[in-house]
Design a protein around this motif. Structure first.
Motif, PDB file in Angstrom:
ATOM      1  N   VAL A 220      26.889 -10.886  -0.536  1.00  0.00           N
ATOM      2  CA  VAL A 220      25.609 -10.946  -1.242  1.00  0.00           C
ATOM      3  C   VAL A 220      24.568 -10.157  -0.454  1.00  0.00           C
ATOM      4  CG1 VAL A 220      23.755 -12.459  -2.044  1.00  0.00           C
ATOM      5  CG2 VAL A 220      26.149 -13.188  -2.257  1.00  0.00           C
ATOM      6  N   ALA A 221      23.998  -9.140  -1.074  1.00  0.00           N
ATOM      7  CA  ALA A 221      22.921  -8.385  -0.446  1.00  0.00           C
ATOM      8  C   ALA A 221      21.594  -9.067  -0.735  1.00  0.00           C
ATOM      9  CB  ALA A 221      22.907  -6.951  -0.962  1.00  0.00           C
ATOM     10  N   THR A 222      20.609  -8.833   0.136  1.00  0.00           N
ATOM     11  CA  THR A 222      19.306  -9.481   0.026  1.00  0.00           C
ATOM     12  C   THR A 222      18.202  -8.440   0.116  1.00  0.00           C
ATOM     13  OG1 THR A 222      20.253 -11.392   1.184  1.00  0.00           O
ATOM     14  CG2 THR A 222      17.852 -11.327   0.939  1.00  0.00           C
ATOM     15  N   LEU A 223      17.454  -8.280  -0.958  1.00  0.00           N
ATOM     16  CA  LEU A 223      16.318  -7.363  -0.939  1.00  0.00           C
ATOM     17  C   LEU A 223      15.152  -8.025  -0.214  1.00  0.00           C
ATOM     18  CD1 LEU A 223      16.299  -6.210  -4.692  1.00  0.00           C
ATOM     19  CD2 LEU A 223      17.695  -5.335  -2.804  1.00  0.00           C
ATOM     20  N   LYS A 224      14.526  -7.269   0.688  1.00  0.00           N
ATOM     21  CA  LYS A 224      13.364  -7.812   1.385  1.00  0.00           C
ATOM     22  C   LYS A 224      12.418  -6.674   1.757  1.00  0.00           C
ATOM     23  CE  LYS A 224      15.660  -8.045   5.916  1.00  0.00           C
ATOM     24  NZ  LYS A 224      16.178  -8.924   6.973  1.00  0.00           N
ATOM     25  N   HIS A 225      11.140  -6.974   1.861  1.00  0.00           N
ATOM     26  CA  HIS A 225      10.477  -8.269   1.746  1.00  0.00           C
ATOM     27  C   HIS A 225       9.593  -8.203   0.500  1.00  0.00           C
ATOM     28  CE1 HIS A 225      11.295  -7.399   6.032  1.00  0.00           C
ATOM     29  NE2 HIS A 225      11.637  -8.686   6.104  1.00  0.00           N
ATOM     30  N   PHE A 226       9.817  -9.110  -0.439  1.00  0.00           N
ATOM     31  CA  PHE A 226       9.236  -9.043  -1.768  1.00  0.00           C
ATOM     32  C   PHE A 226       7.941  -9.840  -1.809  1.00  0.00           C
ATOM     33  CE2 PHE A 226       9.504 -10.175  -6.417  1.00  0.00           C
ATOM     34  CZ  PHE A 226       9.419  -8.883  -6.904  1.00  0.00           C
ATOM     35  N   ALA A 227       6.768  -9.171  -1.872  1.00  0.00           N
ATOM     36  CA  ALA A 227       6.544  -7.735  -1.911  1.00  0.00           C
ATOM     37  C   ALA A 227       5.194  -7.441  -1.256  1.00  0.00           C
ATOM     38  CB  ALA A 227       6.517  -7.234  -3.350  1.00  0.00           C
ATOM     39  N   GLY A 228       5.126  -6.301  -0.559  1.00  0.00           N
ATOM     40  CA  GLY A 228       3.879  -5.821   0.009  1.00  0.00           C
ATOM     41  C   GLY A 228       3.714  -5.977   1.504  1.00  0.00           C
ATOM     42  N   TYR A 229       4.750  -6.484   2.173  1.00  0.00           N
ATOM     43  CA  TYR A 229       4.673  -6.758   3.609  1.00  0.00           C
ATOM     44  C   TYR A 229       4.231  -5.536   4.403  1.00  0.00           C
ATOM     45  CZ  TYR A 229       6.635  -8.754   8.017  1.00  0.00           C
ATOM     46  OH  TYR A 229       6.840  -9.242   9.284  1.00  0.00           O
ATOM     47  N   ASN A 237       1.457  -6.731  12.060  1.00  0.00           N
ATOM     48  CA  ASN A 237       2.490  -7.587  11.482  1.00  0.00           C
ATOM     49  C   ASN A 237       1.883  -8.874  10.952  1.00  0.00           C
ATOM     50  OD1 ASN A 237       5.314  -8.013  10.944  1.00  0.00           O
ATOM     51  ND2 ASN A 237       5.268  -9.614  12.496  1.00  0.00           N
ATOM     52  N   LEU A 238       2.226  -9.200   9.710  1.00  0.00           N
ATOM     53  CA  LEU A 238       1.815 -10.451   9.074  1.00  0.00           C
ATOM     54  C   LEU A 238       0.324 -10.530   8.808  1.00  0.00           C
ATOM     55  CD1 LEU A 238       3.834 -13.546  10.366  1.00  0.00           C
ATOM     56  CD2 LEU A 238       2.888 -13.236   8.097  1.00  0.00           C
ATOM     57  N   ALA A 239      -0.370  -9.415   8.866  1.00  0.00           N
ATOM     58  CA  ALA A 239      -1.783  -9.418   8.509  1.00  0.00           C
ATOM     59  C   ALA A 239      -1.917  -9.486   6.989  1.00  0.00           C
ATOM     60  CB  ALA A 239      -2.472  -8.162   9.045  1.00  0.00           C
ATOM     61  N   PRO A 240      -3.087  -9.871   6.479  1.00  0.00           N
ATOM     62  CA  PRO A 240      -3.278  -9.864   5.026  1.00  0.00           C
ATOM     63  C   PRO A 240      -3.077  -8.472   4.451  1.00  0.00           C
ATOM     64  CG  PRO A 240      -5.064 -11.040   6.123  1.00  0.00           C
ATOM     65  CD  PRO A 240      -4.271 -10.345   7.202  1.00  0.00           C
ATOM     66  N   VAL A 241      -2.699  -8.427   3.191  1.00  0.00           N
ATOM     67  CA  VAL A 241      -2.479  -7.157   2.508  1.00  0.00           C
ATOM     68  C   VAL A 241      -3.692  -6.841   1.651  1.00  0.00           C
ATOM     69  CG1 VAL A 241      -1.080  -5.955   0.792  1.00  0.00           C
ATOM     70  CG2 VAL A 241       0.017  -7.385   2.520  1.00  0.00           C
ATOM     71  N   GLY A 242      -4.337  -5.724   1.937  1.00  0.00           N
ATOM     72  CA  GLY A 242      -5.468  -5.285   1.134  1.00  0.00           C
ATOM     73  C   GLY A 242      -5.002  -4.213   0.166  1.00  0.00           C
ATOM     74  N   MET A 243      -4.604  -4.624  -1.000  1.00  0.00           N
ATOM     75  CA  MET A 243      -3.956  -3.700  -1.930  1.00  0.00           C
ATOM     76  C   MET A 243      -4.290  -4.118  -3.356  1.00  0.00           C
ATOM     77  SD  MET A 243       0.129  -2.915  -2.179  1.00  0.00           S
ATOM     78  CE  MET A 243       0.511  -4.672  -2.167  1.00  0.00           C
ATOM     79  N   GLY A 244      -4.626  -3.138  -4.188  1.00  0.00           N
ATOM     80  CA  GLY A 244      -4.886  -3.422  -5.583  1.00  0.00           C
ATOM     81  C   GLY A 244      -3.612  -3.537  -6.393  1.00  0.00           C
ATOM     82  N   ALA A 245      -3.746  -4.042  -7.616  1.00  0.00           N
ATOM     83  CA  ALA A 245      -2.586  -4.238  -8.487  1.00  0.00           C
ATOM     84  C   ALA A 245      -1.896  -2.923  -8.815  1.00  0.00           C
ATOM     85  CB  ALA A 245      -3.029  -4.944  -9.769  1.00  0.00           C
ATOM     86  N   ARG A 246      -2.669  -1.832  -8.898  1.00  0.00           N
ATOM     87  CA  ARG A 246      -2.067  -0.550  -9.279  1.00  0.00           C
ATOM     88  C   ARG A 246      -1.208   0.011  -8.140  1.00  0.00           C
ATOM     89  NH1 ARG A 246      -6.036   0.975 -11.366  1.00  0.00           N
ATOM     90  NH2 ARG A 246      -5.442   0.667 -13.540  1.00  0.00           N
ATOM     91  N   GLU A 247      -1.693  -0.080  -6.913  1.00  0.00           N
ATOM     92  CA  GLU A 247      -0.890   0.369  -5.774  1.00  0.00           C
ATOM     93  C   GLU A 247       0.382  -0.459  -5.665  1.00  0.00           C
ATOM     94  OE1 GLU A 247      -1.106   0.774  -0.883  1.00  0.00           O
ATOM     95  OE2 GLU A 247      -2.914   0.278  -2.021  1.00  0.00           O
ATOM     96  N   ARG A 248       0.257  -1.752  -5.876  1.00  0.00           N
ATOM     97  CA  ARG A 248       1.430  -2.621  -5.824  1.00  0.00           C
ATOM     98  C   ARG A 248       2.433  -2.210  -6.897  1.00  0.00           C
ATOM     99  NH1 ARG A 248       1.525  -9.243  -6.629  1.00  0.00           N
ATOM    100  NH2 ARG A 248       2.670  -9.666  -4.719  1.00  0.00           N
ATOM    101  N   LEU A 253       6.432  -1.921  -5.753  1.00  0.00           N
ATOM    102  CA  LEU A 253       7.440  -2.590  -6.574  1.00  0.00           C
ATOM    103  C   LEU A 253       8.581  -1.708  -7.082  1.00  0.00           C
ATOM    104  CD1 LEU A 253       5.163  -4.977  -8.683  1.00  0.00           C
ATOM    105  CD2 LEU A 253       6.587  -5.554  -6.714  1.00  0.00           C
ATOM    106  N   PRO A 254       8.389  -0.401  -7.333  1.00  0.00           N
ATOM    107  CA  PRO A 254       9.483   0.389  -7.921  1.00  0.00           C
ATOM    108  C   PRO A 254      10.816   0.334  -7.185  1.00  0.00           C
ATOM    109  CG  PRO A 254       7.434   1.578  -8.179  1.00  0.00           C
ATOM    110  CD  PRO A 254       7.128   0.378  -7.322  1.00  0.00           C
ATOM    111  N   PRO A 255      10.877   0.344  -5.844  1.00  0.00           N
ATOM    112  CA  PRO A 255      12.205   0.244  -5.215  1.00  0.00           C
ATOM    113  C   PRO A 255      12.922  -1.058  -5.550  1.00  0.00           C
ATOM    114  CG  PRO A 255      10.565   1.020  -3.634  1.00  0.00           C
ATOM    115  CD  PRO A 255       9.818   0.558  -4.838  1.00  0.00           C
TER     116      PRO A 255
END
Length: 808
Positions: A220-229, A237-248, A253-255
């Motif tokens: 079983v393969a595991t995709l990570k890290h979902f999503a925006g890390y 590392n582990l800081a908040p993500v400053g990202m709009g919905a369009r960038e996300r 998300l495409p990969p």
């Protein structure tokens, strides 16, 4: 002969009459039907027991595994847990050094105890890290994912993943925690080495191939890290993500979408981070609405280690561990890893108080049991013995020791191929390749200078076993043959005298060693500067998880050392063994050559040496841009116009070497562009073709990269983005005609209303050797109305190549 597990200390299973039997053992039924039948017979405690893991370490004496005590968790009492069952065993091979055969025996004996202790005889699912190979003692250390991206060769990465999967499965491991699909947004982030690159299409295609390979081995393969890390602020590392919905939607998300749609992946791991105040572990619209309801994912969502507890301790969105469990379970997390914490007593109490509906437990355990049925773990004839032990003679640990090899010649050859294809030649003034034979052509005296000159582990990433775990066991042998660069160069250039000096510590501040290094350089015909990173965890390295950088200057005083070597006047070939790209200052323009290798694994130094000599033709391409200035971050090639150099800011983010860049030892000519269909409706496609010819005297590989430029769009777009690529291996004077079909869907983006659309208008299809080297441009036009598209859209170009036999 089958191994005998007697006297293993396993618990005694109930008599056959005491153990329920039912449809869950019937292999003619679907996994879903078997899971439903089992759930109907289970108690609530038995169901929640399937939703947790326990972190363990296999015994190097062959006894049962022992719970691993982590400083973030209380001790685990297996005797208390096992009568209800157990969902997963966390890293039995990857926690401490253990001989593979003895570890397999330890795991088998533990599985016998687990099945004997619970009334349905359900084994645990065992998982391991496999980011750069099976992360256990003695297993092949392959190049890190950033090197996978540098190959631009998904099929090769799929072949590597299949080999990793076979090794995992052979010793009883069912799930691998890879690949990482995070798109690099800031190269200062310590985990850049774990990523595949800064472009979502490259990440998606390579990761999808890896998943297919791993899953083809029954793992079983595991995709990570979902999503925006990877988009955390300032690359921390582990800081908040400053990202709009369009960038996300358009970058992050495409990969994941591609892998879910195309690879057959069976597990996804949530990210640690929060985006706009919503932690991924508690993001129902992400983990259920998008992943399952829209994309149709049917596997398990597992927690990143301690990630559910972090909802209370780090994010502050839960007031108790019970609330954290409720939030994660409700959002769609099915399994708590690495060990039982919130899904244990806190979840039980929340269920008893009516704070969590049992239907959420049933939803999660159904996914877990479906997966166990797929893996054969619910079969009546299931055996705890893995393939590696089924022919073993007896169960004497000492007799088994050394009988299972996880670093075979076949594995090493594959690791060598990946490493060779991943080496990127960034600059060359004609100094390379260095003739190794005959003696008259080889450099008489090579000064190998730098902190990575004689460091065997300089080729390993932070998730390789010797770095990730071996550092806690200093007396244990590496378990691998890791030739340092000095050793590899001595073998590659037997007629050259090689003198070596470190010059400086890799991340130190002392410059006392410069004098010796400069003296050796002045007395040599050639300098090879061995610079870069040291992988580690949480500050123990210059690259790796928790090893974020303030800027992209080489660690320590390596840049000053490099400039001192350039000042000698002796030709300098910069050789980088690193986990991220670094600004190289004057060397980007003044070095005789620059060779980049992103932690290329156990065969990495041999691969680098063979590229230096010309025995291997360089074919790697940059999966991340190399900055010209160390402080111009964050910057990737996927920038809008305002993200590029301008007259209104003195900070210039223009890279020294752009995404997709990589030189060869030959030359290529691109010609005869024909746009066969240059106008198409918004639901149509373009067709075009061109010829690529090897105009040099050596065999070589050209990577045809297709970028889309949208001059006018309803929302701001990157100046260009990769939509397809193909590798061409051409002999001298050889040529190929490349025909391309470009669906209009590839021009889609997230519009003003938050929905993905294809707009009419003029476009450019830029055919280039890199993002900064366009060779041919096709101007095309989309006609008709704005067209909404969804997750069923086409994701790929079509390529057809035809060798031109009459090439001059």
């Amino acid at each position: 002969m089958t191994a005998n597990l007697d006297n293993a200390g396993a618990g005694t299973p109930p008599a056959a009459t005491e153990r329920p039997t039912g449809p869950w053992h019937d292999t003619t039924l679907t996994p879903e039907a078997r899971a439903d039948a089992l759930i109907a017979a289970m108690t609530l405690r038995e169901k929640t027991a399937q939703l947790v893991g326990v972190w363990v370490g296999a015994s190097d004496e062959g006894g049962e595994v022992a719970p691993f005590q982590h400083d973030m968790e209380e001790p685990v009492d297996l005797d208390e847990l096992l009568p209800d069952g157990l969902g997963q065993l966390t890293r039995p091979f990857g926690t401490a050094p253990v001989d593979p055969a003895v570890g397999a025996l330890s795991l088998a004996r533990t599985q016998e105890r687990i099945t004997g202790a619970n009334r349905f005889g359900i084994p645990a699912l065992a998982h391991e890290e496999c980011l750069a190979g099976f992360a256990t003692w003695g297993a092949t250390a392959y190049p890190v994912p950033l090197s996978w991206g540098a190959t631009f060769h998904p099929e090769l990465i799929g072949e590597m993943a299949a080999a990793i999967g076979r090794d995992l499965r052979s010793v009883g491991v069912h799930q691998g925690l890879a690949p990482v699909l995070d798109v690099v947004r800031d190269a200062r982030w310590g985990r850049v080495e774990e990523t595949i690159g800064e472009d979502p299409y490259l990440v998606g295609t390579v990761a999808t191939a890896y998943v297919r390979g791993l899953e083809s081995a029954g793992v079983v393969a595991t995709l990570k890290h979902f999503a925006g890390y990877s988009a955390s602020r300032a690359g921390r590392n582990l800081a908040p993500v400053g990202m709009g919905a369009r960038e996300r939607a358009d970058i992050i998300l495409p990969p994941f979408e591609m892998a879910v749609r195309e690879s057959g992946v069976r597990s996804v791991m949530h990210a640690y981070t929060d985006t706009d105040g919503i932690p991924s572990a508690a993001d129902g619209p992400l983990l259920t609405g998008l992943l399952r309801d829209t994309w149709g994912f049917g596997g398990t969502v597992v927690a990143d280690y301690f990630g559910i507890a972090f909802l209370k301790t780090l994010h502050g969105v839960a007031g108790s561990y019970g609330e954290a469990a409720a939030a994660a379970l409700g959002a769609g997390v099915d399994v708590e890893l690495p060990t039982v914490k919130t899904f244990g007593r806190p979840l039980a109490d929340a269920l008893a108080e009516g704070l969590v509906p049992e239907v959420l437990v049933d939803r999660a355990v159904r996914r877990v049991l479906v997966q166990k049925a797929q893996l054969g773990l619910l079969d009546a004839e299931w055996s705890p013995l893995p393939p590696a032990l089924t022919e073993a003679e007896g169960a004497d640990p000492e007799a088994l020791r050394g009988t299972v090899r996880l670093d075979t010649e076949e594995n090493r050859a594959l690791a060598r191929r990946v490493a060779e294809e991943a080496v990127v030649l960034l600059r060359n003034d004609g100094t390379l390749p260095l003739a190794a034979d005959p003696p008259a052509e080889a450099p008489a005296r090579i000064a190998l200078i730098g902190p990575n000159a004689d460091t065997p582990t300089a080729v390993l990433g932070c998730y390789s076993f010797p770095v990730h775990v071996g550092g806690r066991h200093p007396g244990t042998p590496l378990g691998l043959a890791l030739p340092a660069l000095r050793e590899a160069l001595a073998a590659e250039f037997p007629h050259s005298e090689i003198v070596t000096a470190p010059g400086a510590e890799l991340d130190g501040s002392a410059t006392e060693g410069f004098g010796e290094a400069v003296a050796l350089a002045r007395g040599a015909d050639l300098v090879i500067a061995a610079l870069g990173d040291r992988a580690g965890l949480f500050g123990r390295g210059t690259s790796g998880e928790g090893c974020d950088a303030e800027d992209l200057e080489l660690p320590g005083v390596q840049q000053q050392l490099l400039e001192a070597l350039l000042d000698t006047g002796t030709p300098v070939v910069v050789t980088l063994l690193a986990g991220r790209p670094y600004a190289l200052g004057r060397a980007a323009d003044e070095a005789a050559a620059v060779v980049q290798a992103f932690f290329p694994g156990e065969e990495g130094t041999r691969a680098v040496a063979s590229v230096l000599s010309g025995r291997t033709a360089p074919s790697g391409r940059l999966p991340v841009s190399v900055p010209r200035h160390p402080g111009s971050q964050p910057a990737t090639y996927l920038a809008a116009r305002l993200g590029h150099a301008s007259e209104v800011s003195h900070v210039d983010p223009t890279p020294a070497f752009g995404f997709g860049h990589g030189l060869t030892y030959t030359t290529f000519a691109w010609s005869d562009l024909v746009v066969e269909r240059g106008q198409a409706p918004t639901d149509g496609e373009f067709t075009l073709s061109c010829t690529v010819r090897n105009t040099g005297g050596r065999e070589g590989t050209e990577v045809v990269q297709v970028y889309l430029h949208d001059p006018v769009a309803s929302v701001v777009q990157p100046v260009q983005r990769l939509i397809g690529y193909v590798r061409l291996d051409l002999r001298p004077a050889g040529a190929a005609r490349v025909r391309m079909t470009v669906p209009a869907d590839l021009a889609s983006f997230t519009g003003r209303e938050g929905h993905r659309i294809v707009e009419p208008g003029a476009l450019e299809l830029r055919l280039g050797a890199s993002s900064t080297d366009t060779r041919l441009t096709a101007r095309v036009t989309l006609t008709g109305p704005v067209r909404p598209v969804d997750h069923t859209r086409r994701l790929h170009m079509g390529f057809a190549t035809e060798a031109l036999l009459d090439a001059p």
